[in-house]
Design an enzyme around this catalytic site. Structure first.
Site, PDB file in Angstrom:
ATOM      1  N   ASP A  49       2.207  -7.341   8.052  1.00 18.40           N
ATOM      2  CA  ASP A  49       0.926  -6.794   8.492  1.00 18.40           C
ATOM      3  C   ASP A  49       1.130  -5.465   9.201  1.00 18.40           C
ATOM      4  O   ASP A  49       1.997  -5.331  10.071  1.00 18.40           O
ATOM      5  CB  ASP A  49       0.230  -7.771   9.445  1.00 18.40           C
ATOM      6  CG  ASP A  49      -1.081  -7.212   9.963  1.00 18.40           C
ATOM      7  OD1 ASP A  49      -2.076  -7.300   9.225  1.00 18.40           O
ATOM      8  OD2 ASP A  49      -1.106  -6.685  11.088  1.00 18.40           O
ATOM      9  N   TYR A  54      -1.543   2.507  13.375  1.00 16.11           N
ATOM     10  CA  TYR A  54      -0.322   2.251  14.134  1.00 16.11           C
ATOM     11  C   TYR A  54       0.586   3.477  14.064  1.00 16.11           C
ATOM     12  O   TYR A  54       1.006   3.900  12.985  1.00 16.11           O
ATOM     13  CB  TYR A  54       0.420   1.023  13.600  1.00 16.11           C
ATOM     14  CG  TYR A  54      -0.343  -0.285  13.717  1.00 16.11           C
ATOM     15  CD1 TYR A  54      -1.452  -0.423  14.544  1.00 16.11           C
ATOM     16  CD2 TYR A  54       0.060  -1.410  12.990  1.00 16.11           C
ATOM     17  CE1 TYR A  54      -2.140  -1.615  14.643  1.00 16.11           C
ATOM     18  CE2 TYR A  54      -0.624  -2.619  13.083  1.00 16.11           C
ATOM     19  CZ  TYR A  54      -1.727  -2.708  13.910  1.00 16.11           C
ATOM     20  OH  TYR A  54      -2.409  -3.903  14.001  1.00 16.11           O
ATOM     21  N   SER A 152     -11.004  -7.831  11.291  1.00 17.80           N
ATOM     22  CA  SER A 152     -10.261  -8.056  12.529  1.00 17.80           C
ATOM     23  C   SER A 152     -11.177  -7.860  13.724  1.00 17.80           C
ATOM     24  O   SER A 152     -11.860  -6.830  13.830  1.00 17.80           O
ATOM     25  CB  SER A 152      -9.082  -7.073  12.626  1.00 17.80           C
ATOM     26  OG  SER A 152      -8.383  -7.241  13.847  1.00 17.80           O
ATOM     27  N   GLY A 285       5.818  -9.641  16.416  1.00 17.24           N
ATOM     28  CA  GLY A 285       6.428  -8.318  16.391  1.00 17.24           C
ATOM     29  C   GLY A 285       7.839  -8.442  16.924  1.00 17.24           C
ATOM     30  O   GLY A 285       8.220  -9.471  17.478  1.00 17.24           O
TER      31      GLY A 285
END
Length: 338
Positions: A49, A54, A152, A285
Site C-alpha cells: 500500500d 507520500y 480511506s 510500516g
C-alpha cells in the site's frame, strides 16, 4: 502468512499489508526501504500500500523500484489519490476529474506497472460532486488502469453514497482504509456495520498506533532516539494524541497480556485488529527489515476471548470510540491560491 478476501470481492490479499507512509522517500534511505520490501516478500506479504502524496510522490517511485523483478500477477499494489502533489497548484489536489485522471497516470508511471489492483480515494472531497469522482473512477476501472476502487477515512454515510453510485456505474467498490487500533476504535459503531452490509473490507492503518502500542514510550522516560515521536517531518504530530502519561501508562499494562500469549506487544496489537471479521488486512510500516519479520508474527494468530477482555480492561477509558472523530479529521475544503 494468511490471506483473506477483500470484503466480499474476489480479490485476495495478505492479511499483513506492507505500507510505506512516512518511511520510503522520507525517513528511510532507498537501500533500507528496498531491504524492507524484500523482507516483506520473503515473509509472504503480497499486498503493498502506498499513495501519491507520500513523500510528494517519491514513496511510489521507491516502491516501484523495489518491486522490480517480481511477478506482477502475484502482487496486489494499492495506491491513493486526494492530497496535494507536485507544485501543489489549484488542481493538484482533491477528487475532481482532472486531478484523478492525471494522478492515476502519474502513479502507474512511478510504480512501473500498467495497473493497480486497488485505487483509493484518500479522503472525501466536499468541494467536488461525488458523481464526478465516481465517474472518473469508473473510467479508470473500465480502462484497465485499476481493478477495484476503495476509500480511506470516509464516514459510513459517505461510504453508502459512494457504494450506490458504484453499483450504478458497475464498478467494484470493495474497501475502506481507516485508522484502527486498540486505542482508536472510531470505525466500530458505524463504518464497520455499513461496510459489512455493503461487502467492503477494512484495510486498516496504524494498528500499532504509530508505535505507541509497542510499549517503547514509557511515562516519565526520555523519548527513544530516532522514534516516531521525535520525527519532525510529520511523525511527531501524528503520534501526539497518544503521548500522554495516562495512555502510555495504560499501554504498559498490556505487557503481561502479550507475554501470556507468547507475543511481542507489537504482534499483539496487529493480531488484535485482525480479530475483527470485517478487517481484511492490517498495514504495517518498517524502517528496518527485522520490524517486518516481527510484525508478520501476528499473521494467523487467534486471540482467546479472555485475552480480548484483558486488553479492554487494561486500556479502560483511554480508548477513543466516537465515530464523529472521522468527520472531525476530514478536510473541510481545498485551498485555492488566488
Amino acid at each position: 502468512m494468511d490471506y483473506r478476501h477483500l470484503g466480499r470481492s474476489g480479490l485476495v490479499i495478505s492479511e499483513i499489508v506492507y505500507g510505506n507512509w512516512l518511511t520510503h522517500g522520507s525517513q528511510v534511505e532507498n537501500d533500507a526501504a528496498t531491504a524492507c520490501v524484500h523482507a516483506a516478500l520473503d515473509a509472504g506479504i503480497t499486498t503493498f500500500d502506498t499513495a501519491d502524496v507520500y513523500a510528494n510522490t517519491a514513496a511510489e517511485t521507491v516502491l516501484g523500484d523495489a518491486l522490480q523483478g517480481q511477478r506482477r500477477e502475484s502482487l496486489e499494489i494499492l495506491t491513493k489519490v486526494y492530497w496535494p502533489t507536485g507544485p501543489k497548484g489549484h488542481n493538484d489536489t482533491g477528487l475532481g476529474r482532472k486531478h484523478v485522471m492525471e494522478s492515476i497516470d502519474g502513479s502507474l508511471k512511478r510504480l512501473r506497472t500498467d495497473y493497480v489492483d486497488l485505487y483509493q480515494a484518500h479522503r472525501f472531497d466536499v468541494t467536488t460532486p461525488l458523481e464526478e469522482t465516481m465517474v472518473a473512477f469508473a473510467d479508470i476501472v473500465h480502462s484497465g488502469k485499476a481493478h477495484y476502487i476503495g476509500v480511506s477515512e470516509w464516514t459510513a454515510d459517505q461510504i453508502r453514497q459512494g457504494a450506490e453510485l458504484a453499483k450504478e456505474l458497475k464498478i467494484p467498490f470493495v474497501s475502506s482504509q481507516p485508522q484502527y487500533s486498540m486505542l482508536w476504535r472510531v470505525i466500530e459503531e458505524e463504518v464497520v456495520p455499513a461496510s459489512d452490509e455493503l461487502g467492503l473490507g477494512q484495510i486498516v492503518w496504524s494498528p500499532i498506533a504509530q508505535g505507541v502500542l509497542t510499549g517503547k514510550y514509557v511515562p516519565g522516560q526520555p523519548l527513544p532516539e530516532g522514534s516516531r515521536a521525535t520525527d519532525s517531518k510529520g511523525g511527531a504530530d501524528m503520534i501526539s494524541r497518544f503521548m500522554n502519561d495516562d495512555v502510555l501508562g495504560r499501554v504498559q499494562q498490556l505487557k503481561p497480556v502479550a507475554e501470556q500469549v507468547g507475543l511481542s506487544m507489537a504482534q499483539l496489537a496487529v493480531a488484535w485488529v485482525l480479530q475483527n471479521p470485517n478487517v481484511s488486512g492490517a498495514i504495517i510500516g518498517a524502517s528496518r527489515p527485522e520490524q517486518v519479520t516481527e510484525n508478520v508474527g501476528a499473521a494467523g494468530v487467534e486471540l482467546p476471548a479472555e485475552v480480548m477482555t484483558a486488553i479492554d480492561e487494561a486500556l479502560g477509558d483511554v480508548v477513543v470510540r466516537d465515530p464523529a472523530k472521522t468527520l472531525e479529521g476530514m478536510p473541510k475544503g481545498r485551498s485555492v491560491a488566488s
